[in-house]
Design a protein around this motif. Structure first.
Motif, PDB file in Angstrom:
ATOM      1  N   VAL A  60      70.939  44.606  41.797  1.00  0.00           N
ATOM      2  CA  VAL A  60      72.217  44.843  41.127  1.00  0.00           C
ATOM      3  C   VAL A  60      72.756  43.544  40.528  1.00  0.00           C
ATOM      4  CG1 VAL A  60      74.657  45.423  41.506  1.00  0.00           C
ATOM      5  CG2 VAL A  60      72.856  46.878  42.455  1.00  0.00           C
ATOM      6  N   ILE A  61      72.665  42.448  41.271  1.00  0.00           N
ATOM      7  CA  ILE A  61      73.179  41.171  40.778  1.00  0.00           C
ATOM      8  C   ILE A  61      72.376  40.689  39.571  1.00  0.00           C
ATOM      9  CG2 ILE A  61      73.410  38.716  41.347  1.00  0.00           C
ATOM     10  CD1 ILE A  61      74.147  39.588  44.187  1.00  0.00           C
ATOM     11  N   LEU A  62      71.056  40.846  39.623  1.00  0.00           N
ATOM     12  CA  LEU A  62      70.228  40.442  38.476  1.00  0.00           C
ATOM     13  C   LEU A  62      70.581  41.279  37.245  1.00  0.00           C
ATOM     14  CD1 LEU A  62      67.940  38.725  37.349  1.00  0.00           C
ATOM     15  CD2 LEU A  62      66.318  40.469  38.159  1.00  0.00           C
ATOM     16  N   ALA A  63      70.711  42.590  37.433  1.00  0.00           N
ATOM     17  CA  ALA A  63      71.091  43.460  36.311  1.00  0.00           C
ATOM     18  C   ALA A  63      72.473  43.098  35.787  1.00  0.00           C
ATOM     19  CB  ALA A  63      71.050  44.919  36.749  1.00  0.00           C
ATOM     20  N   ASP A  64      73.397  42.783  36.706  1.00  0.00           N
ATOM     21  CA  ASP A  64      74.756  42.441  36.286  1.00  0.00           C
ATOM     22  C   ASP A  64      74.784  41.125  35.525  1.00  0.00           C
ATOM     23  OD1 ASP A  64      77.390  43.491  36.324  1.00  0.00           O
ATOM     24  OD2 ASP A  64      78.009  41.928  37.723  1.00  0.00           O
ATOM     25  N   THR A  65      73.883  40.220  35.867  1.00  0.00           N
ATOM     26  CA  THR A  65      73.800  38.956  35.132  1.00  0.00           C
ATOM     27  C   THR A  65      73.408  39.210  33.676  1.00  0.00           C
ATOM     28  OG1 THR A  65      73.161  37.779  37.157  1.00  0.00           O
ATOM     29  CG2 THR A  65      72.742  36.659  35.074  1.00  0.00           C
ATOM     30  N   GLU A  68      71.927  49.295  37.280  1.00  0.00           N
ATOM     31  CA  GLU A  68      72.840  49.046  38.405  1.00  0.00           C
ATOM     32  C   GLU A  68      73.225  50.343  39.109  1.00  0.00           C
ATOM     33  OE1 GLU A  68      76.244  46.462  38.207  1.00  0.00           O
ATOM     34  OE2 GLU A  68      75.466  45.502  36.399  1.00  0.00           O
ATOM     35  N   ALA A  69      73.625  51.340  38.317  1.00  0.00           N
ATOM     36  CA  ALA A  69      74.106  52.596  38.891  1.00  0.00           C
ATOM     37  C   ALA A  69      73.015  53.284  39.701  1.00  0.00           C
ATOM     38  CB  ALA A  69      74.603  53.518  37.777  1.00  0.00           C
ATOM     39  N   ILE A  70      71.804  53.329  39.163  1.00  0.00           N
ATOM     40  CA  ILE A  70      70.698  53.975  39.871  1.00  0.00           C
ATOM     41  C   ILE A  70      70.391  53.232  41.162  1.00  0.00           C
ATOM     42  CG2 ILE A  70      68.234  54.494  39.747  1.00  0.00           C
ATOM     43  CD1 ILE A  70      68.642  54.941  36.719  1.00  0.00           C
ATOM     44  N   THR A  71      70.420  51.901  41.103  1.00  0.00           N
ATOM     45  CA  THR A  71      70.136  51.106  42.300  1.00  0.00           C
ATOM     46  C   THR A  71      71.201  51.313  43.367  1.00  0.00           C
ATOM     47  OG1 THR A  71      69.066  49.423  40.926  1.00  0.00           O
ATOM     48  CG2 THR A  71      69.675  48.784  43.160  1.00  0.00           C
ATOM     49  N   LYS A  72      72.465  51.377  42.961  1.00  0.00           N
ATOM     50  CA  LYS A  72      73.549  51.542  43.930  1.00  0.00           C
ATOM     51  C   LYS A  72      73.487  52.892  44.637  1.00  0.00           C
ATOM     52  CE  LYS A  72      76.933  48.308  42.021  1.00  0.00           C
ATOM     53  NZ  LYS A  72      78.290  48.126  41.453  1.00  0.00           N
ATOM     54  N   LEU A  73      72.902  53.888  43.977  1.00  0.00           N
ATOM     55  CA  LEU A  73      72.765  55.202  44.603  1.00  0.00           C
ATOM     56  C   LEU A  73      71.828  55.161  45.805  1.00  0.00           C
ATOM     57  CD1 LEU A  73      72.583  57.558  41.476  1.00  0.00           C
ATOM     58  CD2 LEU A  73      74.483  57.307  43.096  1.00  0.00           C
ATOM     59  N   SER A 112      70.613  46.633  52.798  1.00  0.00           N
ATOM     60  CA  SER A 112      70.912  46.735  51.364  1.00  0.00           C
ATOM     61  C   SER A 112      70.633  45.454  50.586  1.00  0.00           C
ATOM     62  CB  SER A 112      72.391  47.109  51.175  1.00  0.00           C
ATOM     63  OG  SER A 112      73.244  46.097  51.704  1.00  0.00           O
ATOM     64  N   SER A 113      70.000  44.458  51.225  1.00  0.00           N
ATOM     65  CA  SER A 113      69.818  43.164  50.564  1.00  0.00           C
ATOM     66  C   SER A 113      68.976  43.272  49.291  1.00  0.00           C
ATOM     67  CB  SER A 113      69.192  42.157  51.533  1.00  0.00           C
ATOM     68  OG  SER A 113      67.923  42.611  51.983  1.00  0.00           O
ATOM     69  N   SER A 114      67.894  44.038  49.332  1.00  0.00           N
ATOM     70  CA  SER A 114      67.037  44.154  48.149  1.00  0.00           C
ATOM     71  C   SER A 114      67.788  44.799  46.985  1.00  0.00           C
ATOM     72  CB  SER A 114      65.787  44.978  48.474  1.00  0.00           C
ATOM     73  OG  SER A 114      64.996  44.330  49.444  1.00  0.00           O
TER      74      SER A 114
END
Length: 244
Positions: free
Chosen positions: A57-62, A24-29, A50-52
């Motif tokens: 992030v949502i998949l990782a958060d799940t 998540e953190a790497i993706t948000k960067l 930022s949709s992709s």
């Protein structure tokens, strides 16, 4: 088949949480900064750009939430083994944790809805704004109050049972205080540049991050499985009771 070692599963689930949080953190960067919510054109452009990353992030958060369920169930069992007489308190921490997970998943769904609005559709800035604001409340003050309840109960149970090291109890207590401090501050606006914005950097630093640090620390202390000299049928309290 051997009975799964609850201490090991507590640790493994916490390490899995840390792994998916890193994703998540790497993706948000890689995501662009969010504009002001009343700038419709910029908000639509942001949602499209930022949709992709949002979906990743949502998949990782799940996965994070799924492993948190395993962690909370395992922590509850550790307490119940050590102090069966306070099972209701362990249930309280477990239940509050599950509600936090449910709230987070609903917030993720709202964030994902804002991103979906840009795929093959004419984006509606008012819908995107509403979904982002709803997600911010759930991710912010609502989640902070629930995490304060989980953390405070976990701290008390740690001191009471000795199921995990005492220093993790102090960390849980500090996490509870941090979340309670943040909860009323989460209604101070939506500016993306403000530390105290709803669902902003302050929320991550003062509420979510401390709790996840506690999860990780408990995981590190338990990942190696049953402690030497500790009976599998119970923790320190159970062993002492058996000796008596």
């Amino acid at each position: 088949m051997r009975t799964p070692d609850v201490r090991r599963w507590t640790g493994l689930s916490a390490l899995a949480v840390a792994l998916f949080l890193a994703v998540e953190a790497i993706t948000k960067l890689t995501m662009p900064p969010r504009p002001q919510l009343d700038d419709s054109d910029a908000l639509v452009a942001y949602a499209q750009a930022s949709s992709s990353q949002t979906f990743i992030v949502i998949l990782a958060d799940t996965f994070v939430m799924a492993f948190l369920i395993v962690f909370l169930a395992s922590f509850r069992q550790l307490i119940n083994r050590a102090r069966p007489d306070v099972e209701w308190l362990a249930d309280l921490a477990f239940g509050a944790g599950l509600v936090f997970i449910a709230v987070t998943l609903v917030g993720d769904a709202m964030d994902g809805g804002a991103a979906l609005d840009t795929l093959g559709l004419t984006p509606d800035p008012s819908a995107i704004r509403t979904l982002i604001e709803g997600h911010a409340i759930m991710f912010g003050s609502t989640g902070a109050v629930l995490l304060a309840l989980v953390s405070a109960t976990a701290a008390y149970l740690t001191f009471l049972s000795g199921a995990v090291p005492r220093w993790t109890g102090y960390l849980a207590a500090a996490t509870a205080v941090s979340n309670l401090v943040w909860a009323p501050l989460g209604f101070t606006g939506t500016s993306p540049t403000s530390f105290f914005a709803t669902g902003g950097a302050g929320n991550a630093i003062l509420a979510i991050f401390p709790w996840l640090v506690w999860v990780f620390c408990v995981g590190i202390t338990t990942v190696r499985g049953a402690r030497p000299g500790t009976a599998r049928s119970g923790g320190p309290k159970a062993v002492a009771d058996a000796a008596v």
